[in-house]
Design a protein around this motif. Structure first.
Motif, PDB file in Angstrom:
ATOM      1  N   ALA A 164      57.678 111.701  72.036  1.00  0.00           N
ATOM      2  CA  ALA A 164      57.814 111.399  73.467  1.00  0.00           C
ATOM      3  C   ALA A 164      56.538 111.785  74.196  1.00  0.00           C
ATOM      4  CB  ALA A 164      59.004 112.149  74.059  1.00  0.00           C
ATOM      5  N   ASP A 165      56.075 110.912  75.073  1.00  0.00           N
ATOM      6  CA  ASP A 165      54.881 111.156  75.884  1.00  0.00           C
ATOM      7  C   ASP A 165      53.679 111.509  75.016  1.00  0.00           C
ATOM      8  OD1 ASP A 165      56.309 110.712  78.301  1.00  0.00           O
ATOM      9  OD2 ASP A 165      57.068 112.768  78.225  1.00  0.00           O
ATOM     10  N   VAL A 166      53.428 110.657  74.026  1.00  0.00           N
ATOM     11  CA  VAL A 166      52.303 110.839  73.110  1.00  0.00           C
ATOM     12  C   VAL A 166      51.474 109.559  73.088  1.00  0.00           C
ATOM     13  CG1 VAL A 166      53.487 112.543  71.669  1.00  0.00           C
ATOM     14  CG2 VAL A 166      53.737 110.096  71.157  1.00  0.00           C
ATOM     15  N   PRO A 167      50.186 109.648  72.720  1.00  0.00           N
ATOM     16  CA  PRO A 167      49.380 108.429  72.585  1.00  0.00           C
ATOM     17  C   PRO A 167      49.907 107.574  71.437  1.00  0.00           C
ATOM     18  CG  PRO A 167      47.986 110.379  72.774  1.00  0.00           C
ATOM     19  CD  PRO A 167      49.393 110.871  72.530  1.00  0.00           C
ATOM     20  N   LEU A 168      50.213 106.307  71.725  1.00  0.00           N
ATOM     21  CA  LEU A 168      50.783 105.452  70.696  1.00  0.00           C
ATOM     22  C   LEU A 168      50.492 103.984  70.989  1.00  0.00           C
ATOM     23  CD1 LEU A 168      53.525 103.933  71.949  1.00  0.00           C
ATOM     24  CD2 LEU A 168      54.501 106.195  71.648  1.00  0.00           C
ATOM     25  N   ALA A 169      50.735 103.179  69.978  1.00  0.00           N
ATOM     26  CA  ALA A 169      50.720 101.723  70.094  1.00  0.00           C
ATOM     27  C   ALA A 169      51.820 101.208  69.184  1.00  0.00           C
ATOM     28  CB  ALA A 169      49.366 101.143  69.698  1.00  0.00           C
ATOM     29  N   SER A 170      52.231  99.968  69.367  1.00  0.00           N
ATOM     30  CA  SER A 170      53.273  99.409  68.513  1.00  0.00           C
ATOM     31  C   SER A 170      53.046  97.925  68.330  1.00  0.00           C
ATOM     32  CB  SER A 170      54.673  99.661  69.097  1.00  0.00           C
ATOM     33  OG  SER A 170      54.855  98.949  70.313  1.00  0.00           O
ATOM     34  N   VAL A 171      53.623  97.401  67.247  1.00  0.00           N
ATOM     35  CA  VAL A 171      53.569  95.971  66.970  1.00  0.00           C
ATOM     36  C   VAL A 171      54.909  95.554  66.392  1.00  0.00           C
ATOM     37  CG1 VAL A 171      52.611  96.316  64.641  1.00  0.00           C
ATOM     38  CG2 VAL A 171      52.258  94.135  65.820  1.00  0.00           C
ATOM     39  N   ASP A 172      55.418  94.417  66.847  1.00  0.00           N
ATOM     40  CA  ASP A 172      56.687  93.892  66.359  1.00  0.00           C
ATOM     41  C   ASP A 172      56.447  92.971  65.168  1.00  0.00           C
ATOM     42  OD1 ASP A 172      58.101  95.214  68.319  1.00  0.00           O
ATOM     43  OD2 ASP A 172      58.085  93.509  69.699  1.00  0.00           O
TER      44      ASP A 172
END
Length: 364
Positions: free
Chosen positions: A120-128
């Motif tokens: 939670a509340d961390v640097p991230l990225a995502s891809v579906d």
């Protein structure tokens, strides 16, 4: 981490799946329930490590005590070792069925303490994964489970367990980061459903997705629907070695991966029917590269990579066949990860519990 497209957010993981480290200690986490991959800056706090071994008996009990549940309610789905600190990260499912929760935990290599990794509340990225099987896809993925899941069947003189689940649960079966891209193996929504995807990192929408075809020696036929269960980068990242249920080992040239195309693998070994590969790593000892295959039936299998290079494609139904192999007297190993240049870390089941044990590569 802005150069990798990470922004502050929350990774709401619905199912515990494969994990793998990428550049700068970024951890990739697969969530098959959402058909999504997260890239997270986990901010590992550990100092740089050397070539020391790491062992922890009853790791499932340690994790369960930290999570406040019984050890039998802890399912360790994958492990990864931080490339600098050598702290151990576990993808854990707590509980069963609809009440199950996905948890990421860290084990400190210095004192074996267990802590949770906040997503939670961390640097991230995502891809579906756009071509993932739909949630209502009625097709089933069949595996040979570890533990008491599934149904028991007697085949000849052997008794095995078979677990059938919706194929969406196998959207992502394994991952590895190679040269600026995340390779993702698993199943798709297509008729010929076996896939190997190459996802550029930083993430973009330009996912190269390839159908896979292999000759399955013990089944005696060409197959396009069986998923890779586990794979490992090979030949300096120019290719991968993959394994499937019942248990072919297959070589794929990454240069053959073209967006939307079909890739035919070179089957180089058959490790036996009614057997499931659980994990693979490669290591170099004495200037020679070797492959280790953890599997559900035999001890840990070791294969010299020079034999893989020289092996013609297997296209006839015979068993066992292919490259020579050695079977180590190490049973119950379910997960593997390179710890350092001298050791491979293994998750091993023994005496009803699970343990983290360092295997010295010079002794394998």
């Amino acid at each position: 981490m802005s150069e990798y497209g990470l922004v502050t957010g929350t990774a709401a993981i619905g199912s515990a799946g494969p994990i793998a480290f990428g550049p700068e200690g970024i951890l990739f986490l697969a969530d098959n329930a959402a058909a999504r991959v997260f890239a997270v800056d986990i901010a590992d706090p550990g100092p740089a490590a050397g070539a020391e071994p790491f062992d922890l008996e009853n790791v499932d009990a340690h994790v369960a005590s930290f999570l406040g549940c019984d050890a039998d309610d802890v399912s360790i789905r994958d492990l990864a070792v931080h490339p600098t600190s050598h702290n151990v990260y576990l993808s854990v499912q707590r509980g069963r069925g609809d009440a199950a929760q996905a948890v990421l935990v860290r084990i400190d290599r210095l004192d074996a303490s267990v802590s949770d990794v906040s997503l939670a509340d961390v640097p991230l990225a995502s891809v579906d994964i756009a071509d993932a099987p739909a949630e209502d896809d009625e097709r089933l993925d069949t595996t040979l489970p570890q533990g008491n899941e599934g149904e028991e069947f007697k085949i000849g003189e052997r008794t095995i367990r078979i677990l059938r689940q919706p194929i969406r649960t196998a959207t992502i079966t394994d991952m590895a980061y190679i040269d600026g891209a995340l390779l993702v193996a698993g199943l798709s929504n297509e008729e010929f459903s076996s896939k190997l995807r190459r996802i550029p990192f930083p993430f973009t929408d330009e996912i190269d997705s390839n159908n896979l075809e292999i000759f399955h020696v013990s089944h005696g036929k060409w197959e396009t629907a069986a998923p890779i269960r586990t794979f490992v980068p090979y030949d300096g990242g120019r290719s991968v070695l993959a394994s499937y249920t019942c248990t072919p080992v297959v070589h794929f040239e990454l240069s053959a991966l073209k967006a939307g195309g079909k890739v035919v693998g070179r089957t180089v070994a058959e490790l036996g029917a009614m057997n499931m590969p659980l994990d693979m790593v490669s290591f170099t000892e004495g200037g020679e590269e070797h492959l280790l295959v953890a599997n559900s039936t035999h001890g840990l299998i070791k294969i010299a990579c020079r034999d893989i290079d020289a092996q013609p494609a297997l296209t006839e139904p015979k068993e066992p066949i292919g490259v020579p192999r050695e079977t180590e007297d190490l049973k119950g190993i379910t997960r593997l990860a390179n710890l350092n240049g001298k050791h491979v870390l293994a998750l091993q089941s023994a005496d009803g519990r699970k343990h983290l044990r360092s295997l010295k590569t010079a002794s394998l």
